[in-house]
Design an enzyme around this catalytic site. Structure first.
Site, PDB file in Angstrom:
ATOM      1  N   TYR A   1       0.844  -1.189   0.000  1.00  0.00           N
ATOM      2  CA  TYR A   1       0.000   0.000   0.000  1.00  0.00           C
ATOM      3  C   TYR A   1       0.883   1.244   0.000  1.00  0.00           C
ATOM      4  O   TYR A   1       2.020   1.222   0.459  1.00  0.00           O
ATOM      5  CB  TYR A   1      -1.013   0.019   1.134  1.00  0.00           C
ATOM      6  CG  TYR A   1      -0.524  -0.123   2.555  1.00  0.00           C
ATOM      7  CD1 TYR A   1       0.199   0.887   3.184  1.00  0.00           C
ATOM      8  CD2 TYR A   1      -0.851  -1.251   3.306  1.00  0.00           C
ATOM      9  CE1 TYR A   1       0.603   0.774   4.497  1.00  0.00           C
ATOM     10  CE2 TYR A   1      -0.446  -1.374   4.630  1.00  0.00           C
ATOM     11  CZ  TYR A   1       0.280  -0.364   5.216  1.00  0.00           C
ATOM     12  OH  TYR A   1       0.687  -0.474   6.518  1.00  0.00           O
ATOM     13  N   CYS A   2       0.351   2.309  -0.579  1.00  0.00           N
ATOM     14  CA  CYS A   2       1.086   3.571  -0.740  1.00  0.00           C
ATOM     15  C   CYS A   2       2.475   3.329  -1.337  1.00  0.00           C
ATOM     16  O   CYS A   2       3.499   3.729  -0.761  1.00  0.00           O
ATOM     17  CB  CYS A   2       1.196   4.319   0.578  1.00  0.00           C
ATOM     18  SG  CYS A   2       1.673   6.064   0.393  1.00  0.00           S
ATOM     19  N   PRO A   3       2.551   2.678  -2.517  1.00  0.00           N
ATOM     20  CA  PRO A   3       3.853   2.392  -3.102  1.00  0.00           C
ATOM     21  C   PRO A   3       4.556   3.659  -3.582  1.00  0.00           C
ATOM     22  O   PRO A   3       3.922   4.634  -3.977  1.00  0.00           O
ATOM     23  CB  PRO A   3       3.500   1.480  -4.290  1.00  0.00           C
ATOM     24  CG  PRO A   3       2.107   1.896  -4.665  1.00  0.00           C
ATOM     25  CD  PRO A   3       1.430   2.252  -3.371  1.00  0.00           C
TER      26      PRO A   3
ATOM     27  N   LYS B   1       8.151  -4.929   2.264  1.00  0.00           N
ATOM     28  CA  LYS B   1       8.154  -3.535   2.707  1.00  0.00           C
ATOM     29  C   LYS B   1       7.746  -3.435   4.177  1.00  0.00           C
ATOM     30  O   LYS B   1       6.747  -4.013   4.595  1.00  0.00           O
ATOM     31  CB  LYS B   1       7.177  -2.730   1.841  1.00  0.00           C
ATOM     32  CG  LYS B   1       7.015  -1.273   2.236  1.00  0.00           C
ATOM     33  CD  LYS B   1       6.075  -0.571   1.262  1.00  0.00           C
ATOM     34  CE  LYS B   1       5.696   0.825   1.699  1.00  0.00           C
ATOM     35  NZ  LYS B   1       4.820   1.499   0.718  1.00  0.00           N
TER      36      LYS B   1
END
Length: 275
Positions: free
Chosen positions: A143-145, A156
């Site tokens: 998420y939120c790459p 991550k």
């Protein structure tokens, strides 16, 4: 080296932040950005932890079925806010440590990569005893790459962002220290599933794969208590500082600036989440 400063002012809200809305943290970073940028404050490290909150980006507020997505997050016990910096949805809870490094651009500019490289070096030094090889680069499926996702062996555990305001630069990172990275990712994946509801959009939202995310405790096999990590950060900052580090809170007219910034971001949130 950007990390080498004459002095570091530390504002630690890892405990008090649990009793505040995450809106306070973004107003606080803006306030400190202004103080550092104007020269009224030395460089700052601020640390903060909040209870269960999903922080949306502005683009998330344009999801076609946002109401349904928000209802799901609320049912799961999460508060929701919209931040004033870039990026997409991220998860905060007691196992997530947020750190902001704030520097002045008054004398010379700080380009965006220099800010991110400083944060990566700071984290590498903080966790050097854990013998981990951190890498920066987008982790597809998280998420939120972003291009400065921070990962270990492809998983991550941290994401970075920057905010620039009146001569100050705030480099922000969220660190998933404890808990399940995959469960946090599952929460955000379900939010997007409900908020998109199969509808195509011009903006491409992330296709989240929970197995791409983990916490540092999962990746290292160590418990990673927040206060232990904070002590390591203090030691690292001390090694960078030519003078001293000291623990502080807002001072003087910073309180008035904070109130204005908090009012501004609260009003923006009310408009952004007006459904």
């Amino acid at each position: 080296m950007l990390l080498d400063q004459q002095q570091y002012r530390i504002i630690d809200q890892t405990n008090t932040g649990l009793h505040m809305s995450a809106l306070h943290s973004f107003a606080m970073d803006d306030t400190l950005c202004q103080s550092v940028g104007s020269g009224e404050s030395p460089s700052v490290m601020r640390s903060w932890v909040h209870e269960k909150t999903v922080v949306l980006g502005i683009q998330d507020t344009r999801l076609p079925f946002l109401r349904e997505g928000l209802a799901y997050l609320h049912d799961e016990g999460y508060n929701v806010i919209v931040r004033n910096s870039g990026g997409l949805a991220v998860v905060l809870d007691e196992g997530v440590l947020n750190v902001t490094l704030i520097y002045s651009e008054r004398d010379r500019g700080i380009d965006i990569n220099r800010g991110y490289d400083a944060m990566l070096a700071f984290l590498a030094d903080t966790f050097s005893a854990n013998n981990v090889n951190m890498q920066a680069g987008e982790v597809v499926g998280s998420y939120c790459p972003g291009s400065y996702d921070i990962s270990i062996q492809g998983k991550k555990f941290a994401g970075t962002s920057q905010r620039r305001l009146r001569g100050g630069v705030a480099v922000q990172v969220y660190l998933c220290l404890q808990g399940s990275g995959a469960k946090r990712a599952e929460l955000v994946r379900e939010f997007y599933r409900r908020a998109l509801n199969g509808q195509e959009t011009k903006f491409v939202y992330p296709n989240i794969k929970p197995e791409t995310m983990a916490s540092l405790s999962e990746l290292t096999g160590n418990s990673m208590p927040t206060q232990d990590v904070m002590l390591n950060m203090f030691r690292v900052l001390k090694s960078y500082s030519h003078a001293d580090i000291y623990i502080d809170s807002l001072q003087g007219n910073e309180w008035a600036m904070f109130e204005k910034n908090l009012m501004r971001i609260t009003e923006r949130n009310e408009k952004a989440l007006m459904l």
